[in-house]
Design an enzyme around this catalytic site. Sequence first.
Site, mmCIF file in Angstrom:
data_model
loop_
_atom_site.group_PDB
_atom_site.id
_atom_site.type_symbol
_atom_site.label_atom_id
_atom_site.label_comp_id
_atom_site.label_asym_id
_atom_site.label_seq_id
_atom_site.Cartn_x
_atom_site.Cartn_y
_atom_site.Cartn_z
ATOM 1 N N SER A 1 0.837 -1.188 0.000
ATOM 2 C CA SER A 1 0.000 0.000 0.000
ATOM 3 C C SER A 1 0.886 1.258 0.000
ATOM 4 O O SER A 1 1.722 1.407 -0.897
ATOM 5 C CB SER A 1 -0.971 -0.058 1.186
ATOM 6 O OG SER A 1 -1.984 0.891 1.081
ATOM 7 N N ASP B 1 -9.217 -5.988 -4.531
ATOM 8 C CA ASP B 1 -8.812 -4.846 -3.697
ATOM 9 C C ASP B 1 -9.709 -3.652 -3.996
ATOM 10 O O ASP B 1 -9.715 -3.131 -5.106
ATOM 11 C CB ASP B 1 -7.338 -4.512 -3.984
ATOM 12 C CG ASP B 1 -6.738 -3.535 -2.986
ATOM 13 O OD1 ASP B 1 -7.499 -2.804 -2.318
ATOM 14 O OD2 ASP B 1 -5.499 -3.507 -2.892
ATOM 15 N N HIS C 1 -7.431 -5.903 -0.235
ATOM 16 C CA HIS C 1 -6.269 -5.104 0.141
ATOM 17 C C HIS C 1 -5.417 -5.819 1.191
ATOM 18 O O HIS C 1 -4.209 -5.642 1.239
ATOM 19 C CB HIS C 1 -6.720 -3.735 0.644
ATOM 20 C CG HIS C 1 -5.639 -2.709 0.686
ATOM 21 N ND1 HIS C 1 -4.995 -2.258 -0.434
ATOM 22 C CD2 HIS C 1 -5.084 -2.041 1.728
ATOM 23 C CE1 HIS C 1 -4.087 -1.355 -0.102
ATOM 24 N NE2 HIS C 1 -4.120 -1.207 1.214
#
Length: 190
Positions: A28, A153, A181
């Site tokens: 991320s 995601d 995610h």
Amino acid sequence: FTLDDMVADTAALIEHLNAGPAHVIGTSLGGRITQELALARPELVRSASLLATYGRPTPLLAAHGAGERALYDQGIELPSEFAASITAHMNLSPHTLAEDRAARDWLDIIKFSPQTVTPGVRAQFGLHDGETDRLDAYRQITRPTLVVGFADDRTLPEFLAREVADAIPGAEYAVVQKAGHFGYLEQPDR
């Protein structure tokens, strides 16, 4: 603090540990930091693995970030059950959430270990203000790179990771199915 501050901190840690060049893995925002590190300080990066990453802002990311900042700035704290449901929805695959037992377990985990929004977390929310498209810059990354996207995601949709892989010369790309995610937790073996 800024993204550049976090890149500099990462470089300083690698240097302090005398660990360079290092295999650097980021997920991320950590993926974004890893990309920028590989660009700014390639001598410190042996290889880069980027999970659920992105190289440009999107209207949805901007709107979500603005909402997170507004909640904090207005002193609004969501009820724990509702906050857990939003976190689960944004970060887990519908395949995981379709199994009632798994959904209950994840909701319990999230509810009983909430992310406290501190001034530091609020500062992280602000990192997305003024973000620019960095995909062209990533064409200059020379370190061996693996980019992993998670098919389900919702936070950073898989196409954003694919764009990063397409921008970095020679990057390998993999997509993990039935993963959101938190794909590294949902599908750790993959």
